[in-house]
Design an enzyme around this catalytic site. Structure first.
Site, PDB file in Angstrom:
ATOM      1  N   ASP A 165      -6.315  23.298 -25.825  1.00  0.00           N
ATOM      2  CA  ASP A 165      -5.834  24.049 -24.447  1.00  0.00           C
ATOM      3  C   ASP A 165      -5.176  25.606 -24.984  1.00  0.00           C
ATOM      4  O   ASP A 165      -4.606  26.093 -24.082  1.00  0.00           O
ATOM      5  CB  ASP A 165      -4.906  23.425 -23.623  1.00  0.00           C
ATOM      6  N   GLU A 166      -5.801  26.299 -26.144  1.00  0.00           N
ATOM      7  CA  GLU A 166      -5.050  27.648 -26.407  1.00  0.00           C
ATOM      8  C   GLU A 166      -6.033  28.046 -26.951  1.00  0.00           C
ATOM      9  O   GLU A 166      -6.899  27.667 -27.782  1.00  0.00           O
ATOM     10  CB  GLU A 166      -3.789  27.379 -27.309  1.00  0.00           C
ATOM     11  N   ASP A 190      -3.195  30.302 -22.719  1.00  0.00           N
ATOM     12  CA  ASP A 190      -2.518  28.992 -22.759  1.00  0.00           C
ATOM     13  C   ASP A 190      -2.648  28.169 -21.618  1.00  0.00           C
ATOM     14  O   ASP A 190      -2.249  28.825 -20.491  1.00  0.00           O
ATOM     15  CB  ASP A 190      -1.191  29.102 -23.198  1.00  0.00           C
TER      16      ASP A 190
END
Lengths: 379, 392
Positions: free
Chosen positions: B105-106, B10
């Site tokens: 973003d993960e 993350d």
């Protein structure tokens, strides 16, 4: 009711009739075969699922008249397993139980349904019709029936158009991507002129199965709601499809649209298509057709299965074309073509192509090509 | 199912951190990233410096600035974020082929059996963090666990720049004391309903009789107990599987209420959705219309067609049917259009005899070619041309 009948003949009749019976109807009477014995020697059999009706008469020794409806599956399976010998059928009309007896001490009891519940089959009526021999009928049905549509988007496309005009019978079937039209000049009896009906493909398949291998006369009678096919003692009746059959003429390219032609030996082309289909999958049935000077290069490949390519002799004229088709469409069209050679006529890479009998207007099969992979079509 | 090792990566305050890396003068400052810097803007991301003031993403920009008046507001540069995201995925791909990008973003990684190559999972996680930082200057939090659920919750436990390992044995001590809304998959609404029947912690949820939950909260509740026990056997899907749905939505600068304006927005959204479906070679059967009122009440309604489509005209027609059925005339703050039940359009390579919708298809193809070459703005529908330019 009390009859004696030959097992083998009875079996043959049951095999034809039982296919019209429903198999899982909530109305038990529709899952059954109706039997009616009339003195001195007539047995009438009928079955219907309300879409199709099949009835036939055969000889039997009638000792006591009567009628009964017996479950089609059990009756057919039971008779199939009996020895080829005289078979006695007696029905207890108080409880609708039929007893099949054969040999000395063997019997089989089947519970039936009271005959009054059996729906009346549509009454034969002829507004127009024709008589032709079964071989001809079978041939022209085979040449078009594959192009009926299996999807339920437009029910009318699940049927074959029959139209009569000036002693010429036209049969046609249309799917979303193809269309086939067969015309034939009738020699035998005809009645009416200018009428048309759409007969469900399912019925025509049943008619073809019932015709057997020997050539005989088939009488076709049509009225506004039903079609009747009669072959000797057998009658198949069917509800016609309702609705507007597409005006198929608009899909047949005009003569001046053609830019190339190939004349190919039908059998060679079919065999090549059959081999190409071996390397096709359900998702990808692409076959590539490339016109060359001396012939046609036919090829297909899928990453999972392999590649096939072969050159077949052809008389090519016009612009050299390179295009793709669904191989199944080619196979189905070629399989029942009786002419020795076939003409393949092209109007463009992504527009309609036709397969025709050379120098004849009796047959036209219009197929749409596959969009060429990875290429933007011209805008 | 065999024992798995799942890593969840993350990125910390991703948009804001990317901006801080791109512009050194923003580093160590409170930064708010927003799609629109107007009064209706919403915070897409806040740097950690801003978060200490209580700013959260999703907050209206005005409220955020009230909490943190000295924050620097930066207009979101999604192209840059997407590029960084791709760079990070390239790094993750070095570790295992089973990388599933979960959002920009993960990502989840299934590294089961990769120990011989990379050493222990902890070692692998350290390497991942180092390589991401070396390539992009960004920090990440990593969770390692036997499944996705726990990996995701682990990465949440230490931020920024964290590394947490959870095993099934840790569930009672480290997961159960958390509040129910901290359980991944349970939203605010569900959490509220659970609290009303006296369930405040994940532990309480794990102990609750399944029958009671199902009775009180519906058939979906059974799964929450599984989750509360830390069970989750969802596999990590690698590669770019075909999308499940394609959608676009628009938040209005001012709430709109005129049917004519709403139709124009819907047409614009349908055009975008249809265009993107065609770009991806997909067609869908279900059209979904999303409406959010000025009072933040959101409804989504859908309708399914018999045949998949990727044509603006079909989406627009169905969206209007849905609008008519489900919109009673209240002011709208947000409108969204989505297409789902997607299938690959390659199956539709077969050209059709039917001339019916052919014209629309040809038109769509023609406009796609023009837009591919000259850009999205090269062509537009007459309806989408602003009528009162002087008003702007």
């Amino acid at each position: 009711m009390d009859i004696r009948i030959n097992q083998d003949q009875f079996m043959q009749s049951l095999q034809v009739v039982h296919r019209a019976a429903a198999s899982k109807s909530s109305m038990p009477v529709l899952n059954g075969i109706y039997l009616r014995a009339t003195a001195p020697n007539l047995l009438y059999l009928a079955a219907t699922d309300l879409e199709i009706g099949v009835s036939l008469t055969m000889e039997a020794e009638v000792r006591e008249e009567g009628a009964i409806v017996l479950p089609a599956r059990i009756l057919t399976e039971a008779v199939r397993r009996l020895p080829n010998a005289p078979l006695d059928i007696t029905v207890d009309m108080t409880n609708f139980k039929a007893q099949l007896t054969w040999g000395a001490r063997s019997s089989f009891d089947i519970h039936g349904v009271e005959p009054e519940q059996f729906p009346t089959l549509p009454e034969e009526k002829e507004e127009w019709g024709m008589t032709m021999n079964s071989d001809t009928l079978k041939k022209i049905i085979m040449q078009v029936i594959f192009a009926t549509s299996q999807s339920d988007r437009r029910p009318i496309l699940a049927g074959v158009l029959f139209a009569l005009e000036d002693r010429i019978l036209t049969v046609a079937a249309v799917d979303y991507a193809r269309l086939v039209v067969r015309r034939i000049k009738l020699q035998g009896r005809i009645s009416g002129d200018g009428q048309r009906s759409v007969i469900p493909a399912r019925i025509l398949n049943e008619v073809m199965r019932s015709m057997g291998s020997e050539d005989r006369e088939v009488e076709i009678k049509l009225c506004n709601s039903h079609a009747f096919f009669t072959m000797r003692d057998l009658t198949i009746s069917a509800r016609l499809l309702e609705g507007q059959f597409p005006a198929y003429d608009q899909f047949i390219p005009a003569e001046e649209k053609y830019i190339s032609h190939m004349v190919i030996n039908t059998e060679e082309f079919l065999q090549a298509a059959d081999r190409m289909s071996l390397v096709s999958t359900d998702d990808d049935r692409t076959v590539r057709i490339q016109m060359q000077d001396q012939g046609v290069l036919v090829s297909a490949s899928t990453p999972q299965l392999g590649e096939a390519r072969e050159e077949i002799a052809a008389n090519c004229t016009g612009e050299a074309m390179d295009l793709h088709f669904n191989v199944k469409y080619l196979q189905e069209g070629l399989r029942h073509m009786e002419e020795e050679t076939v003409a393949v006529n092209l109007t463009g890479k992504e527009s309609a192509a036709t397969l025709t009998f050379p120098d004849s207007e009796d047959f036209v099969y219009v197929i749409m090509p596959l969009r060429s992979e990875g290429e933007e079509s011209a805008v | 199912m065999e024992e798995r090792t799942i890593i969840h990566v993350d990125m910390n305050a991703f948009f804001a951190s990317v901006e801080q890396q791109a512009a050194p003068e923003l580093r160590n400052k409170a930064v708010l990233v927003s799609g629109s810097t107007s009064k209706r803007g919403v915070v897409s991301a806040a740097s950690y410096e801003a978060r200490t003031y209580g700013v959260q993403s999703g907050m209206p920009l005005l409220s955020a600035l009230r909490l943190c008046p000295h924050a620097v507001v930066v207009k979101a540069n999604h192209r840059l974020y997407a590029q960084r995201s791709r760079e990070i995925l390239t790094i993750l791909d070095q570790f295992t082929p089973l990388v599933e990008p979960f959002s920009i973003d993960e990502a989840f990684l299934d590294v089961t059996g990769c120990e011989l190559l990379w050493g222990s999972p902890r070692n692998m996680a350290r390497l991942i963090k180092e390589r991401i930082q070396a390539a992009t200057g960004l920090t990440s939090s990593i969770g390692i666990a036997p499944n996705r659920l726990l990996a995701k919750m682990a990465s949440d436990m230490e931020k920024p720049d964290g590394l947490v390992i959870l095993t099934m044995d840790d569930v009672p001590t480290r997961i159960w004391p958390l509040r129910v809304e901290d359980l991944y998959g349970i939203g605010q609404t569900t959490a509220g309903r659970l609290r009303r029947i006296g369930i405040n912690t994940i532990g309480a949820l794990a102990q609750a009789p399944q029958s009671l939950l199902v009775e009180q909260l519906g058939p979906g509740a059974g799964r929450w107990v599984e989750l509360a026990h830390g069970h989750d056997d969802t596999p990590v899907h690698s590669g770019l599987g075909p999308p499940k749905s394609i959608s676009h939505e628009e938040t209005m600068t001012d709430d709109i209420v005129s049917l004519d304006d709403i139709r124009t927005v819907i047409l614009r959204l349908c055009e975008k959705v249809a265009r993107r479906s065609r770009q991806q070679g997909m067609a869908g059967r279900t059209v979904e219309l999303k409406l959010r009122s000025s009072t933040f009440r959101t409804i989504t309604r859908s309708q399914t067609m018999s045949k998949p489509t990727a044509l603006t005209e079909d989406l627009y027609r169905l969206s209007l049917v849905l609008l008519e059925k489900h919109w009673s005339g209240y002011p709208l703050r947000l409108i969204g259009v989505g297409l789902s039940q997607l299938i690959r359009q390659e199956a539709e390579r077969q050209l059709q005899l039917e001339p019916a919708s052919k014209r629309h298809e040809k038109l769509a193809k023609a406009t796609d070619v023009i837009r591919d070459r000259y850009g999205e703005e090269a062509l537009t529908r007459a309806r989408l041309v602003p009528r009162h330019r002087d008003k702007e």
